[in-house]
Design a protein around this motif. Structure first.
Motif, PDB file in Angstrom:
ATOM      1  N   LEU A 194      45.406  43.597  36.561  1.00  0.00           N
ATOM      2  CA  LEU A 194      46.832  43.670  36.883  1.00  0.00           C
ATOM      3  C   LEU A 194      47.101  44.842  37.821  1.00  0.00           C
ATOM      4  O   LEU A 194      47.822  44.699  38.824  1.00  0.00           O
ATOM      5  CB  LEU A 194      47.648  43.824  35.599  1.00  0.00           C
ATOM      6  N   SER A 195      46.514  45.996  37.526  1.00  0.00           N
ATOM      7  CA  SER A 195      46.658  47.164  38.392  1.00  0.00           C
ATOM      8  C   SER A 195      46.113  46.873  39.788  1.00  0.00           C
ATOM      9  O   SER A 195      46.704  47.269  40.799  1.00  0.00           O
ATOM     10  CB  SER A 195      45.924  48.359  37.776  1.00  0.00           C
ATOM     11  N   THR A 196      44.994  46.166  39.850  1.00  0.00           N
ATOM     12  CA  THR A 196      44.398  45.806  41.138  1.00  0.00           C
ATOM     13  C   THR A 196      45.323  44.913  41.954  1.00  0.00           C
ATOM     14  O   THR A 196      45.523  45.118  43.149  1.00  0.00           O
ATOM     15  CB  THR A 196      43.050  45.090  40.913  1.00  0.00           C
ATOM     16  N   PHE A 197      45.900  43.905  41.305  1.00  0.00           N
ATOM     17  CA  PHE A 197      46.804  42.992  42.012  1.00  0.00           C
ATOM     18  C   PHE A 197      48.010  43.732  42.563  1.00  0.00           C
ATOM     19  O   PHE A 197      48.493  43.437  43.658  1.00  0.00           O
ATOM     20  CB  PHE A 197      47.308  41.893  41.073  1.00  0.00           C
ATOM     21  N   TRP A 198      48.513  44.696  41.823  1.00  0.00           N
ATOM     22  CA  TRP A 198      49.729  45.394  42.204  1.00  0.00           C
ATOM     23  C   TRP A 198      49.508  46.426  43.314  1.00  0.00           C
ATOM     24  O   TRP A 198      50.381  46.584  44.162  1.00  0.00           O
ATOM     25  CB  TRP A 198      50.317  46.111  40.990  1.00  0.00           C
ATOM     26  N   GLY A 199      48.370  47.126  43.290  1.00  0.00           N
ATOM     27  CA  GLY A 199      48.296  48.262  44.191  1.00  0.00           C
ATOM     28  C   GLY A 199      46.983  48.560  44.868  1.00  0.00           C
ATOM     29  O   GLY A 199      46.780  49.685  45.329  1.00  0.00           O
ATOM     30  N   SER A 200      46.085  47.599  44.952  1.00  0.00           N
ATOM     31  CA  SER A 200      44.800  47.865  45.585  1.00  0.00           C
ATOM     32  C   SER A 200      44.802  47.360  47.023  1.00  0.00           C
ATOM     33  O   SER A 200      44.498  46.198  47.310  1.00  0.00           O
ATOM     34  CB  SER A 200      43.668  47.186  44.793  1.00  0.00           C
ATOM     35  N   GLY A 259      52.978  36.659  38.616  1.00  0.00           N
ATOM     36  CA  GLY A 259      51.678  36.289  39.149  1.00  0.00           C
ATOM     37  C   GLY A 259      51.705  35.622  40.505  1.00  0.00           C
ATOM     38  O   GLY A 259      50.872  35.892  41.374  1.00  0.00           O
ATOM     39  N   GLY A 260      52.639  34.703  40.696  1.00  0.00           N
ATOM     40  CA  GLY A 260      52.757  34.026  41.975  1.00  0.00           C
ATOM     41  C   GLY A 260      51.707  32.953  42.206  1.00  0.00           C
ATOM     42  O   GLY A 260      50.798  32.733  41.391  1.00  0.00           O
ATOM     43  N   GLU A 261      51.831  32.296  43.328  1.00  0.00           N
ATOM     44  CA  GLU A 261      50.943  31.167  43.643  1.00  0.00           C
ATOM     45  C   GLU A 261      49.502  31.612  43.851  1.00  0.00           C
ATOM     46  O   GLU A 261      48.577  30.806  43.695  1.00  0.00           O
ATOM     47  CB  GLU A 261      51.449  30.457  44.914  1.00  0.00           C
ATOM     48  N   GLN A 262      49.307  32.863  44.208  1.00  0.00           N
ATOM     49  CA  GLN A 262      47.964  33.361  44.523  1.00  0.00           C
ATOM     50  C   GLN A 262      47.244  33.962  43.309  1.00  0.00           C
ATOM     51  O   GLN A 262      46.157  34.531  43.459  1.00  0.00           O
ATOM     52  CB  GLN A 262      48.061  34.430  45.620  1.00  0.00           C
ATOM     53  N   LEU A 263      47.810  33.835  42.115  1.00  0.00           N
ATOM     54  CA  LEU A 263      47.227  34.498  40.955  1.00  0.00           C
ATOM     55  C   LEU A 263      45.799  34.046  40.695  1.00  0.00           C
ATOM     56  O   LEU A 263      44.895  34.868  40.473  1.00  0.00           O
ATOM     57  CB  LEU A 263      48.088  34.256  39.709  1.00  0.00           C
ATOM     58  N   SER A 264      45.564  32.743  40.724  1.00  0.00           N
ATOM     59  CA  SER A 264      44.217  32.231  40.452  1.00  0.00           C
ATOM     60  C   SER A 264      43.218  32.744  41.492  1.00  0.00           C
ATOM     61  O   SER A 264      42.120  33.211  41.145  1.00  0.00           O
ATOM     62  CB  SER A 264      44.223  30.699  40.455  1.00  0.00           C
ATOM     63  N   ASN A 281      43.562  35.427  43.451  1.00  0.00           N
ATOM     64  CA  ASN A 281      43.429  36.881  43.338  1.00  0.00           C
ATOM     65  C   ASN A 281      42.550  37.282  42.158  1.00  0.00           C
ATOM     66  O   ASN A 281      41.781  38.241  42.246  1.00  0.00           O
ATOM     67  CB  ASN A 281      44.809  37.521  43.200  1.00  0.00           C
ATOM     68  N   LEU A 282      42.697  36.543  41.067  1.00  0.00           N
ATOM     69  CA  LEU A 282      41.903  36.864  39.886  1.00  0.00           C
ATOM     70  C   LEU A 282      40.415  36.640  40.145  1.00  0.00           C
ATOM     71  O   LEU A 282      39.581  37.477  39.795  1.00  0.00           O
ATOM     72  CB  LEU A 282      42.366  36.027  38.692  1.00  0.00           C
ATOM     73  N   GLN A 283      40.078  35.526  40.763  1.00  0.00           N
ATOM     74  CA  GLN A 283      38.673  35.257  41.046  1.00  0.00           C
ATOM     75  C   GLN A 283      38.105  36.269  42.040  1.00  0.00           C
ATOM     76  O   GLN A 283      36.970  36.742  41.894  1.00  0.00           O
ATOM     77  CB  GLN A 283      38.499  33.839  41.597  1.00  0.00           C
ATOM     78  N   ARG A 284      38.892  36.615  43.031  1.00  0.00           N
ATOM     79  CA  ARG A 284      38.449  37.621  44.003  1.00  0.00           C
ATOM     80  C   ARG A 284      38.223  38.968  43.323  1.00  0.00           C
ATOM     81  O   ARG A 284      37.239  39.660  43.611  1.00  0.00           O
ATOM     82  CB  ARG A 284      39.481  37.756  45.126  1.00  0.00           C
ATOM     83  N   ALA A 285      39.118  39.329  42.411  1.00  0.00           N
ATOM     84  CA  ALA A 285      38.979  40.596  41.694  1.00  0.00           C
ATOM     85  C   ALA A 285      37.754  40.579  40.786  1.00  0.00           C
ATOM     86  O   ALA A 285      37.053  41.597  40.660  1.00  0.00           O
ATOM     87  CB  ALA A 285      40.236  40.878  40.882  1.00  0.00           C
ATOM     88  N   GLU A 303      30.854  40.560  31.370  1.00  0.00           N
ATOM     89  CA  GLU A 303      31.334  39.340  30.705  1.00  0.00           C
ATOM     90  C   GLU A 303      32.785  39.491  30.253  1.00  0.00           C
ATOM     91  O   GLU A 303      33.559  38.529  30.291  1.00  0.00           O
ATOM     92  CB  GLU A 303      30.445  39.010  29.501  1.00  0.00           C
ATOM     93  N   ARG A 304      33.163  40.699  29.826  1.00  0.00           N
ATOM     94  CA  ARG A 304      34.551  40.926  29.389  1.00  0.00           C
ATOM     95  C   ARG A 304      35.519  40.791  30.565  1.00  0.00           C
ATOM     96  O   ARG A 304      36.622  40.251  30.407  1.00  0.00           O
ATOM     97  CB  ARG A 304      34.679  42.316  28.759  1.00  0.00           C
ATOM     98  N   TYR A 305      35.111  41.277  31.710  1.00  0.00           N
ATOM     99  CA  TYR A 305      35.962  41.107  32.893  1.00  0.00           C
ATOM    100  C   TYR A 305      36.034  39.626  33.292  1.00  0.00           C
ATOM    101  O   TYR A 305      37.115  39.107  33.609  1.00  0.00           O
ATOM    102  CB  TYR A 305      35.418  41.923  34.057  1.00  0.00           C
ATOM    103  N   LEU A 306      34.901  38.954  33.286  1.00  0.00           N
ATOM    104  CA  LEU A 306      34.870  37.555  33.719  1.00  0.00           C
ATOM    105  C   LEU A 306      35.634  36.642  32.763  1.00  0.00           C
ATOM    106  O   LEU A 306      36.053  35.552  33.156  1.00  0.00           O
ATOM    107  CB  LEU A 306      33.414  37.086  33.840  1.00  0.00           C
ATOM    108  N   ALA A 307      35.819  37.073  31.527  1.00  0.00           N
ATOM    109  CA  ALA A 307      36.520  36.248  30.532  1.00  0.00           C
ATOM    110  C   ALA A 307      38.039  36.330  30.657  1.00  0.00           C
ATOM    111  O   ALA A 307      38.760  35.547  30.023  1.00  0.00           O
ATOM    112  CB  ALA A 307      36.099  36.664  29.128  1.00  0.00           C
ATOM    113  N   VAL A 308      38.548  37.239  31.472  1.00  0.00           N
ATOM    114  CA  VAL A 308      39.998  37.385  31.624  1.00  0.00           C
ATOM    115  C   VAL A 308      40.583  36.140  32.284  1.00  0.00           C
ATOM    116  O   VAL A 308      40.069  35.637  33.282  1.00  0.00           O
ATOM    117  CB  VAL A 308      40.332  38.636  32.465  1.00  0.00           C
ATOM    118  N   SER A 309      41.675  35.646  31.720  1.00  0.00           N
ATOM    119  CA  SER A 309      42.334  34.451  32.245  1.00  0.00           C
ATOM    120  C   SER A 309      43.666  34.810  32.895  1.00  0.00           C
ATOM    121  O   SER A 309      44.168  35.931  32.738  1.00  0.00           O
ATOM    122  CB  SER A 309      42.591  33.446  31.117  1.00  0.00           C
TER     123      SER A 309
END
Length: 414
Positions: free
Chosen positions: A264-270, A331-336, A338-342, A381-387
């Motif tokens: 979430l922090s990455t999406f907001w300000g990275s 989250g917006g349309e790019q959430l999926s 952005n999450l995979q990229r992160a 694995e904990r990071y990859l499990a985030v939905s």
């Protein structure tokens, strides 16, 4: 990625971790004492950091450590955080025993010399002046910590809460702190490189095994209560640019929600394509910069968002805009995407951060000190499990108005 290692615990309680890597002629040594600025008396802070400096002044048997370090071609350094104090070295593998000898000698018999103590104290006071008093924004992180932590000793920096605290530390104060915390049972050693496990165990037993066993010091730190209402602080400083900070206390790195909050922090300000930068800088023209960051400690973590106002834009306007954007985030349309990229970027960063032997010895020591190495082995694995659902859920549960701490920091006379 798990770092292969062997664990050996000496009879006096010292924990030893060993990683064999025969692709290099070097060895990395990392020793951590489980003591940081959080273990200090609130009325006498700065002890942990001053002791770190004094550890290089020599032991009873080895008055000049630097000569031996230079002779074996080693590079050494140290650091103090709010949780731990670390000493590390990189050197040719055949010279490992010299480092073990030096470290064991200063663990068992540090030389407390009044003249050297006075020199180190002066050095630390100058460091305090340079980094905190005479540097623009120097006290910013300290002010953030004081705002967020009302009871917990995370509220002051490792160098000390106040200059006056360092000034009144005596050599006896330092020795008592050393005697309490610099014991085998309160230490972890991680060694990585061109070594063999059995040989390292023999060497460590040889140099550390006879140091008397002490019980781990009982530490009962004041805990931070649940925050139930927002806090606000306005600090005038002679700086060129004012900043709005909004800070929340969030779970530490072994709790499930932490990993979602990192994303979430990455999406907001990275970067300049991030949500807050796009909205506040590109679209609304309210800010010249917007960013986020996460600061980790063993017992707690803080997440903050920040905005630097544009000309003729008030801190109040930026604060309101941050409130609107943060609390309405869906989250917006790019959430999926952005999450995979992160996830891809995070996995790459973690793997790259564990390539060098000095990185491996560092992470083994840090993980073991915080909890145990095993509890961090499935970090990727904990990071990859985030939905996507996790991202939106943690925003609603943790980034909420009654948990927020807002800081206006700047020159309000402009």
């Amino acid at each position: 990625m798990a770092i292969p290692f062997s664990r050996h615990i000496l009879s006096n309680g010292l924990t030893l971790l060993i990683h064999e890597d025969h692709s290099t002629p070097l060895v990395a040594y990392h020793m951590i004492y489980k003591v940081g600025s959080k273990n200090e008396d609130p009325s006498l802070t700065g002890l942990a950091h001053l002791l770190e400096h004094s550890m290089f002044d020599g032991s009873v048997n080895v008055p000049n450590i630097d000569v031996h370090i230079q002779n074996i071609g080693a590079t050494c350094n140290a650091y103090t955080t709010k949780d731990i104090t670390g000493y590390h070295a990189l050197l040719p593998a055949q010279n490992l025993e010299t480092i073990l000898w030096l470290e064991s000698d200063r663990m068992s018999g540090l030389a407390f010399d009044e003249e050297k103590f006075a020199v180190q104290k002066k050095v630390v006071l100058e460091e305090f002046n340079e980094r905190y008093l005479n540097k623009q924004y120097g006290d910013l992180s300290h002010q953030i910590s004081q705002l967020v932590y009302q009871n917990h000793p995370y509220q002051w920096p490792p160098i000390g809460k106040e200059r006056s605290h360092i000034e009144k530390i005596t050599m006896n104060d330092l020795k008592q702190f050393y005697d309490r915390f610099y014991t085998p049972s309160n230490a972890v050693i991680a060694i990585a490189g061109h070594v063999k496990v059995d040989e390292v165990i023999c060497l460590v037993e040889k140099w550390f095994g006879s140091i008397p066993s002490e019980k781990q010091p009982l530490i009962q730190l004041p805990q931070e209560p649940e925050q139930t209402e927002p806090r606000f602080s306005r600090l005038h400083r002679d700086v060129p640019t004012s900043i709005v900070y909004k800070i929340w206390r969030i779970p530490h790195s072994l709790e499930k929600d932490y990993y979602s909050l990192v994303f979430l922090s990455t999406f907001w300000g990275s970067g300049e394509s991030a949500y807050l930068y796009e909205e506040l800088v590109h679209k609304r023209k309210l800010c010249v910069d917007a960013f986020t960051s996460i600061t980790n400690h063993v017992e707690s973590t803080i997440l903050f968002v920040a905005g630097v106002p544009n000309d003729n834009v008030s801190l109040e306007q930026v604060n309101q805009a941050l409130n609107d954007l943060v609390y309405s985030y869906q989250g917006g349309e790019q959430l999926s995407y952005n999450l995979q990229r992160a996830k891809n970027k995070t996995e790459s960063n973690i793997l790259q951060d564990q390539i060098l032997i000095q990185d491996k010895s560092y992470w083994l020591a840090v993980w073991e000190t915080a909890a145990s190495v095993e509890q961090y082995e499935n970090e990727i694995e904990r990071y990859l499990a985030v939905s996507e659902e996790d991202i939106l859920r943690v925003r609603q549960e943790w980034i909420v108005p009654h948990r927020e701490n807002t800081l206006f920091y700047g020159n309000f006379n402009k």
